[in-house]
Design an enzyme around this catalytic site. Structure first.
Site, PDB file in Angstrom:
ATOM      1  N   GLU A   1      -9.365  -3.459  -8.738  1.00 57.27           N
ATOM      2  CA  GLU A   1      -9.315  -3.402  -9.973  1.00 57.27           C
ATOM      3  C   GLU A   1     -10.472  -4.092 -10.934  1.00 57.27           C
ATOM      4  O   GLU A   1     -11.174  -4.801 -10.615  1.00 57.27           O
ATOM      5  CB  GLU A   1      -8.017  -3.701 -10.808  1.00 57.27           C
ATOM      6  CG  GLU A   1      -7.795  -3.182 -12.316  1.00 57.27           C
ATOM      7  CD  GLU A   1      -6.408  -3.505 -12.834  1.00 57.27           C
ATOM      8  OE1 GLU A   1      -6.036  -3.536 -13.964  1.00 57.27           O
ATOM      9  OE2 GLU A   1      -5.575  -4.496 -11.981  1.00 57.27           O
TER      10      GLU A   1
ATOM     11  N   ASP B   1       3.852  -6.404  -8.058  1.00 58.13           N
ATOM     12  CA  ASP B   1       2.558  -6.326  -7.577  1.00 58.13           C
ATOM     13  C   ASP B   1       2.032  -5.395  -6.419  1.00 58.13           C
ATOM     14  O   ASP B   1       1.192  -4.750  -6.273  1.00 58.13           O
ATOM     15  CB  ASP B   1       2.360  -7.956  -7.044  1.00 58.13           C
ATOM     16  CG  ASP B   1       2.069  -8.765  -8.037  1.00 58.13           C
ATOM     17  OD1 ASP B   1       1.905  -8.610  -9.130  1.00 58.13           O
ATOM     18  OD2 ASP B   1       2.503 -10.233  -7.648  1.00 58.13           O
TER      19      ASP B   1
ATOM     20  N   ASP C   1      -4.217  -5.521  -5.376  1.00 60.25           N
ATOM     21  CA  ASP C   1      -4.023  -6.164  -6.617  1.00 60.25           C
ATOM     22  C   ASP C   1      -4.140  -7.477  -6.480  1.00 60.25           C
ATOM     23  O   ASP C   1      -3.429  -8.526  -5.710  1.00 60.25           O
ATOM     24  CB  ASP C   1      -2.616  -5.693  -7.054  1.00 60.25           C
ATOM     25  CG  ASP C   1      -2.078  -6.212  -8.300  1.00 60.25           C
ATOM     26  OD1 ASP C   1      -2.996  -5.818  -9.471  1.00 60.25           O
ATOM     27  OD2 ASP C   1      -1.478  -7.037  -8.704  1.00 60.25           O
TER      28      ASP C   1
END
Length: 398
Positions: free
Chosen positions: A273, A355, A189
């Protein structure tokens, strides 16, 4: 059984003599001139609904060299001029394939100064590189060795905005081979407080390279703004600004290379992502920090290194609610503002770091994408109605 090797570019800094610098500057100008003339000719033909390909522009180049006003094109090597026409053809191919916008004209002040030489335009012997139209070899700083017995197929010479000269040699590298397969997978992330947060709980600090030199950069920009446009002093001030930008970019790139190499070596599958950085930088309050983090460059480096070493990179749909989804029970929270860094799940009572929880959810979603056979860039919707990501969210909700 034939063995194919990865073609890899090795970039080095070199220091040209006065004559070499003048010759390369003329070459850059001629490359820009030919590219713009060929683009103008193809644009005019496009307006007449005619198609002009590389062969036609190559014939045009031959005719241009015979004219009196363009006779200076004969003074430089023909290899970079032919290569720029091939680059233009590639740009139009990408445009017709709807992968890029219509090609743009090169600018003397803004466009990158570069020239590409094919094997007929250079000589490489005993570690000494000599370009066409030059008597002496380039003085190159060999910061790292080339592969044993390497024979460059193309050589690209460039000069950046800071005035530094670089040469890039494209050759096969037999040392790049798939790494031994492992069973490890990690979710990554990206963020601003921490550059990377891994599903293992590890956090990588954001170095914020631009912030370290922000005061010095602002001072140099103010001094440049006070100089008269077109003057020699303004050119010197602009180069000082460019040197600060180059120092920031070099540090950033070095850090990203080390991070991506480590991730690829340690993990078989890496889940990230699918962010649209182009849209995110429109937020004025976060644009500078997002640009400094260089998320897009991180992904680019990660993907090509994974392809080199036999690893897999999975990009999860950007609409997947990784931050709002409990990685323990799958409960989806209604809202999760950016200032909330830790939260407690209402259903199972698990206390989450925002996170770390997002990285764990990305890892789980990436495994679902791999199981469903989705690609690196998941589709927004599948023929069945829901994407692989949304199927996973729906399945995990109580």
């Amino acid at each position: 059984m034939t063995t194919t090797h990865v073609k890899r570019a090795f970039k080095y800094r070199f220091y040209p003599t006065g004559e070499q610098a003048a010759e390369l500057s003329r070459t850059f100008g001629c490359v820009r001139k030919v590219y713009n003339m060929a683009l103008a000719a193809r644009t005019e033909a496009w307006a007449r609904q005619e198609r002009v390909n590389y062969n036609a522009t190559s014939a045009m180049l031959t005719a241009w060299k015979k004219t009196e006003e363009l006779a200076f094109l004969n003074e430089v090597s023909s290899a970079p001029l032919q290569q720029c026409l091939r680059h233009l053809q590639a740009a139009f191919t990408s445009f017709f394939g709807k992968r890029a916008k219509y090609p743009r004209f090169k600018s003397k002040k803004k466009s990158r100064k570069s020239a590409e030489y094919t094997t007929s335009g250079f000589r490489f012997r005993d570690g000494r590189l000599t370009l066409a139209k030059m008597c002496d070899p380039l003085v190159i700083v060999w910061s790292r060795p080339l592969p044993a017995g390497a024979k460059p197929s193309t050589v690209t010479v460039s000069q950046d905005a800071a005035g530094r000269w670089y040469v890039s040699l494209l050759c096969e590298d037999p040392r790049v081979k798939p790494l031994p397969a492992t069973a490890t997978a990690v979710g990554v992330d990206v963020g601003l407080d921490h550059l990377l947060t891994l599903s293992t709980g590890e956090k990588v600090a954001n170095p914020r390279h631009e912030r370290k030199d922000r005061a010095q950069l602002a001072l140099a920009q103010r001094r440049m703004a006070k100089k008269t446009k077109g003057s020699a002093n303004r050119a010197k001030a602009r180069q000082r600004v460019a040197r600060i930008h180059a120092r920031i970019a070099d540090r950033r790139r070095d850090g990203l290379h080390k991070l991506t190499t480590r991730l690829v070596r340690e993990n078989q599958t890496i889940v990230i992502e699918d962010l649209t950085v182009r849209n995110m930088v429109r937020n004025r309050s976060l644009a500078r920090a997002i640009s400094d983090a260089a998320w897009a460059e991180f992904r680019s480096l990660l993907e090509y290194k994974a392809a080199w070493y036999g690893r897999e990179v999975i990009a999860v749909d950007r609409f997947f609610p990784s931050s709002r989804l409990c990685s323990t029970c799958g409960t989806l929270q209604e809202r999760m503002p950016l200032h909330v860094r830790t939260w407690t799940c209402d259903s199972c009572g698990t206390n989450h770091d925002r996170d770390v929880n997002a990285a764990r959810n990305l890892l789980a979603a990436g495994r679902a994408v791999s199981a469903c056979g989705a690609g690196v860039r998941p589709q927004r919707s599948s023929p069945g109605g829901q994407s692989a990501m949304k199927q996973e969210v729906f399945r995990r909700e109580p």
